[in-house]
Design a protein around this motif. Structure first.
Motif, PDB file in Angstrom:
ATOM      1  N   GLU A   1       0.832  -1.203   0.000  1.00  0.00           N
ATOM      2  CA  GLU A   1       0.000   0.000   0.000  1.00  0.00           C
ATOM      3  C   GLU A   1       0.870   1.258   0.000  1.00  0.00           C
ATOM      4  O   GLU A   1       0.614   2.204  -0.748  1.00  0.00           O
ATOM      5  N   LEU A   2       1.921   1.250   0.827  1.00  0.00           N
ATOM      6  CA  LEU A   2       2.833   2.394   0.874  1.00  0.00           C
ATOM      7  C   LEU A   2       3.556   2.573  -0.459  1.00  0.00           C
ATOM      8  O   LEU A   2       3.730   3.698  -0.940  1.00  0.00           O
ATOM      9  N   LEU A   3       3.957   1.464  -1.067  1.00  0.00           N
ATOM     10  CA  LEU A   3       4.626   1.545  -2.368  1.00  0.00           C
ATOM     11  C   LEU A   3       3.688   2.064  -3.449  1.00  0.00           C
ATOM     12  O   LEU A   3       4.083   2.894  -4.280  1.00  0.00           O
ATOM     13  N   GLU A   4       2.456   1.593  -3.439  1.00  0.00           N
ATOM     14  CA  GLU A   4       1.472   2.073  -4.410  1.00  0.00           C
ATOM     15  C   GLU A   4       1.220   3.568  -4.242  1.00  0.00           C
ATOM     16  O   GLU A   4       1.089   4.294  -5.240  1.00  0.00           O
ATOM     17  N   ASN A   5       1.139   4.012  -2.989  1.00  0.00           N
ATOM     18  CA  ASN A   5       0.953   5.438  -2.745  1.00  0.00           C
ATOM     19  C   ASN A   5       2.097   6.245  -3.334  1.00  0.00           C
ATOM     20  O   ASN A   5       1.877   7.293  -3.950  1.00  0.00           O
ATOM     21  N   GLU A   6       3.307   5.778  -3.151  1.00  0.00           N
ATOM     22  CA  GLU A   6       4.462   6.507  -3.677  1.00  0.00           C
ATOM     23  C   GLU A   6       4.460   6.506  -5.203  1.00  0.00           C
ATOM     24  O   GLU A   6       4.747   7.523  -5.835  1.00  0.00           O
ATOM     25  N   ILE A   7       4.101   5.377  -5.794  1.00  0.00           N
ATOM     26  CA  ILE A   7       4.016   5.293  -7.254  1.00  0.00           C
ATOM     27  C   ILE A   7       2.989   6.295  -7.772  1.00  0.00           C
ATOM     28  O   ILE A   7       3.164   6.904  -8.827  1.00  0.00           O
ATOM     29  N   ASN A   8       1.921   6.510  -7.000  1.00  0.00           N
ATOM     30  CA  ASN A   8       0.854   7.429  -7.395  1.00  0.00           C
ATOM     31  C   ASN A   8       1.107   8.867  -6.958  1.00  0.00           C
ATOM     32  O   ASN A   8       0.208   9.694  -6.988  1.00  0.00           O
TER      33      ASN A   8
END
Length: 101
Positions: free
Chosen positions: A56-63
């Motif tokens: 979830e944290l990685l997806e947030n950063e990607i977005n």
């Protein structure tokens, strides 16, 4: 949940997962392979929760929602990585113990 709470959750889930790994190995040493496999499965399921938060944290950063560098975040990542590695090693140790008997 704040980023800091997520990092603490990763640490807590990884810690619980590691405790279950130790219990699984102890059970295997006592030749209680049913308990060992159950504990190993429980450990894997709990670690999935930590991995889910990390994703979830990685997806947030990607977005585009960056997180600030933090020693707490680094510690959480380190803790998670070490338990993932430990699971692989413990799985092999438990299998060796099982094959020994």
């Amino acid at each position: 949940m704040t980023d800091e709470q997520k990092w603490f959750s990763i640490i807590a889930f990884a810690g619980e997962s590691f405790s279950l790994l130790n219990e699984a190995l102890i059970a295997a040493k006592k030749q209680d392979f049913d308990a060992s496999q159950r504990l190993l499965g429980d450990s894997e399921n709990i670690l999935k929760e930590a991995h889910h938060i990390q994703n979830e944290l990685l997806e947030n950063e990607i977005n585009g929602k960056s997180i600030e560098f933090s020693m707490l975040f680094t510690h959480a990542q380190d803790h998670l990585m070490n338990v993932i590695l430990a699971q692989n090693i413990y799985r092999e140790l438990i299998e060796l113990q099982h094959n020994k008997h």
